[in-house]
Scaffold this active site. Structure first.
Site, mmCIF file in Angstrom:
data_model
loop_
_atom_site.group_PDB
_atom_site.id
_atom_site.type_symbol
_atom_site.label_atom_id
_atom_site.label_comp_id
_atom_site.label_asym_id
_atom_site.label_seq_id
_atom_site.Cartn_x
_atom_site.Cartn_y
_atom_site.Cartn_z
ATOM 1 N N HIS A 148 0.881 -1.185 0.000
ATOM 2 C CA HIS A 148 0.000 0.000 0.000
ATOM 3 C C HIS A 148 0.912 1.226 0.000
ATOM 4 O O HIS A 148 1.716 1.412 -0.902
ATOM 5 C CB HIS A 148 -0.923 -0.112 1.216
ATOM 6 C CG HIS A 148 -2.092 0.821 1.252
ATOM 7 N ND1 HIS A 148 -2.428 1.651 0.229
ATOM 8 C CD2 HIS A 148 -3.028 1.045 2.230
ATOM 9 C CE1 HIS A 148 -3.508 2.354 0.550
ATOM 10 N NE2 HIS A 148 -3.891 1.999 1.773
ATOM 11 N N HIS A 189 -1.265 -2.134 -10.033
ATOM 12 C CA HIS A 189 -2.279 -1.599 -9.129
ATOM 13 C C HIS A 189 -3.475 -2.528 -9.113
ATOM 14 O O HIS A 189 -3.819 -3.101 -10.150
ATOM 15 C CB HIS A 189 -2.719 -0.188 -9.565
ATOM 16 C CG HIS A 189 -3.379 0.562 -8.467
ATOM 17 N ND1 HIS A 189 -4.715 0.421 -8.179
ATOM 18 C CD2 HIS A 189 -2.879 1.434 -7.558
ATOM 19 C CE1 HIS A 189 -5.007 1.185 -7.155
ATOM 20 N NE2 HIS A 189 -3.916 1.809 -6.746
ATOM 21 N N ASP A 220 3.114 5.883 -6.706
ATOM 22 C CA ASP A 220 4.225 5.787 -5.761
ATOM 23 C C ASP A 220 5.578 5.784 -6.452
ATOM 24 O O ASP A 220 6.586 6.170 -5.866
ATOM 25 C CB ASP A 220 4.094 4.527 -4.906
ATOM 26 C CG ASP A 220 2.936 4.661 -3.951
ATOM 27 O OD1 ASP A 220 2.720 5.769 -3.458
ATOM 28 O OD2 ASP A 220 2.248 3.657 -3.707
HETATM 29 N N1 CMC Z 1 6.120 -6.735 -10.499
HETATM 30 C C1 CMC Z 1 6.051 -7.925 -11.135
HETATM 31 N N2 CMC Z 1 4.914 -8.618 -11.312
HETATM 32 C C2 CMC Z 1 3.790 -8.081 -10.807
HETATM 33 C C3 CMC Z 1 3.775 -6.842 -10.138
HETATM 34 C C4 CMC Z 1 4.999 -6.154 -9.985
HETATM 35 N N3 CMC Z 1 5.051 -4.978 -9.366
HETATM 36 N N4 CMC Z 1 2.520 -6.543 -9.733
HETATM 37 C C5 CMC Z 1 1.758 -7.568 -10.152
HETATM 38 N N5 CMC Z 1 2.512 -8.490 -10.799
HETATM 39 C C6 CMC Z 1 2.019 -9.728 -11.463
HETATM 40 C C7 CMC Z 1 1.657 -10.781 -10.446
HETATM 41 O O1 CMC Z 1 2.755 -11.655 -10.198
HETATM 42 C C8 CMC Z 1 0.511 -11.475 -11.123
HETATM 43 O O2 CMC Z 1 1.030 -12.343 -12.101
HETATM 44 P P1 CMC Z 1 0.245 -13.723 -12.463
HETATM 45 O O3 CMC Z 1 -1.072 -13.312 -13.020
HETATM 46 O O4 CMC Z 1 1.144 -14.372 -13.477
HETATM 47 O O5 CMC Z 1 0.131 -14.498 -11.193
HETATM 48 C C9 CMC Z 1 -0.225 -10.365 -11.857
HETATM 49 O O6 CMC Z 1 0.786 -9.366 -12.099
HETATM 50 C C10 CMC Z 1 -1.372 -9.746 -11.074
HETATM 51 O O7 CMC Z 1 -0.884 -9.359 -9.801
HETATM 52 P P2 CMC Z 1 -1.721 -9.454 -8.430
HETATM 53 O O8 CMC Z 1 -0.777 -9.602 -7.295
HETATM 54 O O9 CMC Z 1 -2.795 -10.486 -8.588
HETATM 55 O O10 CMC Z 1 -2.387 -8.037 -8.404
HETATM 56 P P3 CMC Z 1 -3.035 -7.349 -7.124
HETATM 57 O O11 CMC Z 1 -4.128 -6.523 -7.633
HETATM 58 O O12 CMC Z 1 -3.353 -8.340 -6.074
HETATM 59 O O13 CMC Z 1 -1.817 -6.454 -6.563
HETATM 60 C C11 CMC Z 1 -0.344 -4.678 -6.186
HETATM 61 C C12 CMC Z 1 -1.668 -5.125 -6.823
HETATM 62 C C13 CMC Z 1 -0.260 -3.146 -6.257
HETATM 63 C C14 CMC Z 1 -0.291 -5.103 -4.698
HETATM 64 C C15 CMC Z 1 0.831 -5.321 -6.987
HETATM 65 O O14 CMC Z 1 0.795 -4.893 -8.324
HETATM 66 C C16 CMC Z 1 2.178 -5.010 -6.362
HETATM 67 O O15 CMC Z 1 2.604 -5.729 -5.450
HETATM 68 N N6 CMC Z 1 2.874 -3.925 -6.842
HETATM 69 C C17 CMC Z 1 4.119 -3.497 -6.248
HETATM 70 C C18 CMC Z 1 3.830 -2.717 -4.999
HETATM 71 C C19 CMC Z 1 3.281 -1.332 -5.293
HETATM 72 O O16 CMC Z 1 3.815 -0.606 -6.137
HETATM 73 N N7 CMC Z 1 2.230 -0.969 -4.560
HETATM 74 C C20 CMC Z 1 1.633 0.380 -4.643
HETATM 75 C C21 CMC Z 1 0.244 0.349 -5.160
HETATM 76 S S1 CMC Z 1 -0.319 1.997 -5.588
HETATM 77 C C22 CMC Z 1 -0.503 2.835 -4.110
HETATM 78 C C23 CMC Z 1 -1.641 2.409 -3.276
HETATM 79 O O17 CMC Z 1 -2.780 2.390 -3.771
HETATM 80 O O18 CMC Z 1 -1.412 2.165 -2.090
#
Ligand code: CMC
Length: 429
Positions: free
Chosen positions: A266, A307, A365
């Site tokens: 987050h 995201h 971010d």
């Molecule tokens: N790097 C590499 N792969 C990624 C990333 C990333 N940053 N984010 C998602 N993926 C892949 C993930 O492995 C998955 O692949 P697969 O479908 O093959 O299993 C796919 O993309 C979908 O990811 P998810 O984890 O199911 O997506 P989510 O909606 O649960 O997670 C997230 C969203 C923001 C937690 C994630 O993208 C992440 O961990 N990003 C890095 C941390 C980050 O920058 N967070 C700030 C978010 S914006 C500020 C806020 O709102 O707080």
């Protein structure tokens, strides 16, 4: 007009449960599943991916199209034309203020910026090395000790006063976290300065000399606050709502929001972005890190990318990227090695099929982290600054929820533990 409904049939039974479908102003319809429990079922939706937990008229997001509206106004229009405080007024009161209302609001916020002198002593209880988010969580929670007995949350005026106090005091507390960290004296707010200017002065000024605020950096700071002001039902806002649904003290609820924001998935992501850039260290290592991010067996993720809601460019990231250019030009830091890595990473990720297919765009971010680094804000303060900006969103949602007379939030579970079993005395185990 007949009400739209969905019907759920359950295999192996003759149950057919009618579920009303409700429509908002824009966005997908929602299926009201309230009737399920009477029929002995709950819904199962870990991560609340398909669940609307409340009704709200504050913020609308269309992640597919990259749209973010506050009270109907697109975020880029607000970033271009409005100030953080004007947007705070909008989020709290539902309409843009008239010139007179804005002046009055700015005056009210300015005159609530000072914190009780005892909070200075409260900070002495922290180890100087403690993470500023830990201090922020404690310091904001401690406000509940100052404003509790005469606070009636059912009284709208009291709720608005709490909201104004919070918006006003957050920069003061955030700067105190930093000053305590670096061992410098706290600076009192200066009522002649604007919101962002005041924050920068309390952060970087000292009692020994005059601190001149750079207007380009003050504008960038104001934008960072504005772009973080609200984001619908994200994890920290949902936490504030859940905590507030029990009737708890609002300052304590905001502390709960701060705790949630701290995590790297987050608000902690902006700090994680800089840590990642430092770890990468050199442009020659970028390819190896991109490969790690794509490797299913490696937990590494590219921080600042992806995201939950935006499957298109985060509209806040677009504005932040522009601000990034303005700040770099002002400070002449285009050649900073970490910023060079960041730019290269952005370019590769925007072209690489893995990121393109999964719609993993740079998020807010990513850019806010590198702007704050350029301004000279230490990494561990990044999430604190996110918390300052987001406070208005948290408290606007809390205010809306209490006005609606919402019931206590109480999710259910799919239980996978033991059924009732016999207790065996310790000597017989
Ligand atoms: N790097 C590499 N792969 C990624 C990333 C990333 N940053 N984010 C998602 N993926 C892949 C993930 O492995 C998955 O692949 P697969 O479908 O093959 O299993 C796919 O993309 C979908 O990811 P998810 O984890 O199911 O997506 P989510 O909606 O649960 O997670 C997230 C969203 C923001 C937690 C994630 O993208 C992440 O961990 N990003 C890095 C941390 C980050 O920058 N967070 C700030 C978010 S914006 C500020 C806020 O709102 O707080």
């Amino acid at each position: 007009m007949t009400e739209k409904k969905a019907q759920l049939t359950i295999e192996g039974t003759d149950l057919a449960i009618d579920l009303p479908i409700r429509s908002g102003t824009v966005g997908p319809d929602v299926i009201d599943v309230g009737a399920l429990t009477k029929n002995g079922f709950f819904t199962y939706d870990p991560g609340f991916v398909s669940t609307a937990a409340c009704e709200s008229s504050i913020t609308y997001i269309d992640g597919g199209k990259g749209v973010l509206l506050h009270r109907g106004f697109p975020i880029d229009v607000l970033a271009e034309n409005s100030s953080y405080l004007e947007s705070c007024y909008l989020l709290l009161h539902g309409e843009l203020p008239t010139a007179e209302q804005l002046e009055e609001f700015e005056g009210a916020i300015t005159h609530h910026t000072m914190v009780h002198e005892s909070i200075h002593q409260f900070f002495e209880g922290f180890h100087h090395n403690a993470h500023p988010m830990a201090k922020m969580c404690g310091a904001v929670g401690s406000l509940s000790a100052f404003y509790h007995d005469d606070l009636d949350i059912t009284n709208e005026k009291h709720r608005i006063t709490a909201a104004y106090r919070l918006v006003a005091k957050m920069p003061t507390l955030a700067a105190m976290c930093y000053k305590h960290h670096v061992g410098q004296p706290f600076l009192y707010p200066d009522n002649s300065l604007g919101y962002a200017e005041n924050f920068l002065r309390m952060m970087f000024g000292t009692p020994c000399e005059e601190y001149k605020v750079n207007p380009v950096l003050a504008k960038a700071m104001d934008r960072i606050f504005l772009l973080h002001a609200d984001h619908e039902q994200n994890a920290s806002t949902s936490t504030v709502r859940l905590a507030g649904s029990s009737g708890a003290n609002p300052y304590a609820c905001i502390a709960a929001g701060i705790a949630t924001l701290w995590g790297p998935a987050h608000g902690g992501a902006n700090e994680a972005v800089l840590q990642m850039l430092e770890e990468i260290g050199d442009e020659s290592n970028i390819d190896a890190y991109i490969a790690k991010a794509k490797d299913k067996n490696d937990p590494f993720r590219l921080m600042g990318f992806g995201h939950r809601v935006y499957k298109n460019f985060d509209p806040r990231a677009k504005v932040m990227k522009q601000t990034c250019g303005e700040v770099f030009a002002e400070l002449g830091v285009e050649n900073d090695p970490l910023l060079r890595i960041a730019k290269r990473l952005e370019q590769i990720a925007l072209e690489d099929p893995y990121f393109v297919e999964k719609k993993l765009y740079p998020n807010v971010d990513f850019y806010s982290g590198i702007i704050m680094k350029a301004i000279g804000i230490p990494t561990e303060m990044f999430t604190v600054i996110f918390a300052v900006g987001r406070t208005v969103g948290w408290i606007a949602h809390w205010h809306e929820m209490i006005s609606q007379g919402t019931r206590i939030g109480r999710p259910r579970q799919l239980y996978t533990g033991y059924d009732a079993r016999e207790y065996v005395p310790v000597e017989k185990r």
